[in-house]
Write a protein that holds these residues in place. Structure first.
Motif, PDB file in Angstrom:
ATOM      1  N   GLY A 179       0.803  -1.228   0.000  1.00  0.00           N
ATOM      2  CA  GLY A 179       0.000   0.000   0.000  1.00  0.00           C
ATOM      3  C   GLY A 179       0.831   1.270   0.000  1.00  0.00           C
ATOM      4  O   GLY A 179       0.674   2.140  -0.860  1.00  0.00           O
ATOM      5  N   SER A 207      -0.570   9.001   3.965  1.00  0.00           N
ATOM      6  CA  SER A 207      -1.937   8.878   4.484  1.00  0.00           C
ATOM      7  C   SER A 207      -2.964   9.115   3.373  1.00  0.00           C
ATOM      8  O   SER A 207      -4.108   8.664   3.473  1.00  0.00           O
ATOM      9  N   ALA A 232      -4.419   1.465  -2.880  1.00  0.00           N
ATOM     10  CA  ALA A 232      -4.133   0.226  -2.158  1.00  0.00           C
ATOM     11  C   ALA A 232      -3.439  -0.755  -3.093  1.00  0.00           C
ATOM     12  O   ALA A 232      -3.538  -0.641  -4.319  1.00  0.00           O
ATOM     13  N   HIS A 255      -2.217  -3.268  12.038  1.00  0.00           N
ATOM     14  CA  HIS A 255      -1.527  -2.091  11.496  1.00  0.00           C
ATOM     15  C   HIS A 255      -2.065  -0.866  12.231  1.00  0.00           C
ATOM     16  O   HIS A 255      -3.275  -0.772  12.459  1.00  0.00           O
ATOM     17  N   ASP A 295      -2.798   2.118  11.423  1.00  0.00           N
ATOM     18  CA  ASP A 295      -3.773   2.993  10.763  1.00  0.00           C
ATOM     19  C   ASP A 295      -4.843   2.256   9.977  1.00  0.00           C
ATOM     20  O   ASP A 295      -5.660   2.884   9.301  1.00  0.00           O
ATOM     21  N   ILE A 296      -4.812   0.925  10.009  1.00  0.00           N
ATOM     22  CA  ILE A 296      -5.772   0.154   9.204  1.00  0.00           C
ATOM     23  C   ILE A 296      -6.434  -0.879  10.110  1.00  0.00           C
ATOM     24  O   ILE A 296      -5.746  -1.584  10.856  1.00  0.00           O
ATOM     25  N   SER A 297      -7.776  -0.976  10.038  1.00  0.00           N
ATOM     26  CA  SER A 297      -8.476  -1.904  10.933  1.00  0.00           C
ATOM     27  C   SER A 297      -8.230  -3.353  10.506  1.00  0.00           C
ATOM     28  O   SER A 297      -7.923  -3.624   9.338  1.00  0.00           O
ATOM     29  N   ASP A 298      -8.403  -4.263  11.443  1.00  0.00           N
ATOM     30  CA  ASP A 298      -8.226  -5.684  11.124  1.00  0.00           C
ATOM     31  C   ASP A 298      -9.201  -6.125  10.040  1.00  0.00           C
ATOM     32  O   ASP A 298      -8.848  -6.893   9.145  1.00  0.00           O
ATOM     33  N   GLN A 313     -10.445  -4.387   7.611  1.00  0.00           N
ATOM     34  CA  GLN A 313      -9.936  -3.895   6.320  1.00  0.00           C
ATOM     35  C   GLN A 313      -8.761  -4.746   5.835  1.00  0.00           C
ATOM     36  O   GLN A 313      -8.649  -5.059   4.652  1.00  0.00           O
ATOM     37  N   LEU A 314      -7.883  -5.100   6.774  1.00  0.00           N
ATOM     38  CA  LEU A 314      -6.697  -5.888   6.396  1.00  0.00           C
ATOM     39  C   LEU A 314      -7.093  -7.266   5.877  1.00  0.00           C
ATOM     40  O   LEU A 314      -6.572  -7.737   4.872  1.00  0.00           O
ATOM     41  N   ALA A 341      -8.715  -6.920   2.500  1.00  0.00           N
ATOM     42  CA  ALA A 341      -7.697  -6.644   1.475  1.00  0.00           C
ATOM     43  C   ALA A 341      -6.942  -7.929   1.117  1.00  0.00           C
ATOM     44  O   ALA A 341      -6.711  -8.224  -0.053  1.00  0.00           O
TER      45      ALA A 341
END
Ligand code: NAI
Ligand code: MHF
Length: 290
Positions: free
Chosen positions: A109, A113, A121, A148, A150-153, A155-156, A159
């Protein structure tokens, strides 16, 4: 040249220290260090080339070329958010194909920000179809056993599933490369979840190469990996003495003790943080002792 074959673990699976990959930047000092370390690194080793904001395309291509000329498999990183246009991606892929003969890449990614161009992404890089079009056959993607900052679980995971699906659809090989860490417990839980979701890609667990404790803590804090106290506890050093160096011995032993054949292909990726030669020596030493 074949890579050394450490003793299999108690569960019968190969040790995770088999055939590790290494990471370098595009800077001349890292290229020099790779050349110096080459007698210690088996041909065919994957050498990742980071995509840092303070480096340009020429540097990344030069480092990838050096790795290839030394008999390694260059894995240049492509940071989606740092690309300003599709033309820039095409320029990079063209140079990697024509000048390097690269077939592997790591689609990530990127830390900005806000995206600097059309790719927000790493999945956008993969679904563009351009990687396949330019001859890439093996795409690495990132994994986060500890999440991460800045990224929610959710979302991860979403992805990861989308990247896996797109790779499968295009018939591309893939590898999951994880953010470095200092603790094996989240790694075990995360691998289980990856497999539970039906994602059967080879996994490379990111570990820091041997380095000064201060340096490790600096990098960990820069990438939001863990707290100093947590790292000290897991890694077994005292935060009142930051002068020593530390390597991932215990992590590797714990990984070998805890993994079973059910977890599939799991190896290591060493983040060398400037210590390519020290890391190569350390790996050889560890392999000889185990
Ligand atoms: N350069 C390297 O070697 C490594 C870099 N990273 C960093 O990890 C982050 C995520 O990369 P991927 O797993 O490939 O994510 P990704 O590109 O697959 O994106 C996953 C989700 O998070 C969002 N996202 C991506 N980057 C973000 C950011 N910087 N801030 C906020 N949201 C973001 C995306 O829109 C998407 O919804 C990036 O910041 C990347 O630079 C992680 C490991 C190694
Ligand atoms: N979120 C995130 N972003 C990243 O960029 C990132 C990660 N995670 N995880 C680890 C990898 C490895 N990364 C790096 C970053 C810098 C150097 C490096 O050698 N940087 C300096 C050396 C400076 C020093 O002496 O410490 C350089 O020469 O640029 C190496 C690997 C970046 N990576």
């Amino acid at each position: 040249m074949s890579s050394p074959n450490p003793t299999p673990t108690a569960s019968g699976r190969p040790s995770v220290i088999t055939d590790p990959s290494l990471e370098m930047t595009g800077k001349d000092k890292d290229i020099d260090a790779l050349r110096e370390a080459a007698p210690l690194i088996p041909a065919g080793t994957r050498i990742n080339v980071t995509f840092l904001g303070n480096e340009d395309l020429g540097m990344r291509v030069k480092a990838s070329t050096a790795a290839k000329e030394l008999g390694y498999v260059p894995v240049p990183h492509i940071s989606a958010r740092r690309l300003t246009s599709e033309a820039e991606l095409v320029e990079f892929l063209t140079a990697l194909r024509d000048q390097v003969g690269a077939t592997h890449a790591f689609a990530v990614g990127g830390d900005p920000s806000e995206p600097m161009g059309p790719y927000g992404a790493s999945v956008d890089l993969i679904t563009s179809g351009l990687l396949k079009e330019y001859g890439f056959t093996d795409i690495s993607i990132a994994g986060y056993p500890e999440g991460h900052p800045d990224i929610s679980d959710a979302q991860l995971w979403d992805a990861l599933e989308r990247k896996y699906a797109s790779l499968q659809e295009q018939g591309l090989n893939g590898t999951i490369l994880t953010q470095f860490g200092f603790d094996v417990d989240p790694v075990f839980a995360w691998i289980k979840e990856v497999r539970r979701r039906g994602i059967d890609l080879p996994i490379r667990i990111g570990v820091p190469g041997p380095a000064g404790i201060k340096r490790l803590l600096t990098y960990a804090s820069r990438f939001g990996v863990a707290t100093s106290a947590g790292i000290a506890k897991k890694y077994g050093f005292s935060i009142t003495n930051l002068l020593g160096t530390a390597g991932p011995d215990k992590m590797i032993q714990d990984l070998d003790a805890g993994l079973t054949p059910a977890e599939g292909d799991v190896k290591l990726h060493f983040y060398t943080f400037g210590g390519t030669k020290t890391t190569a020596e350390w790996i050889k030493d560890y392999q000889a002792k185990h």
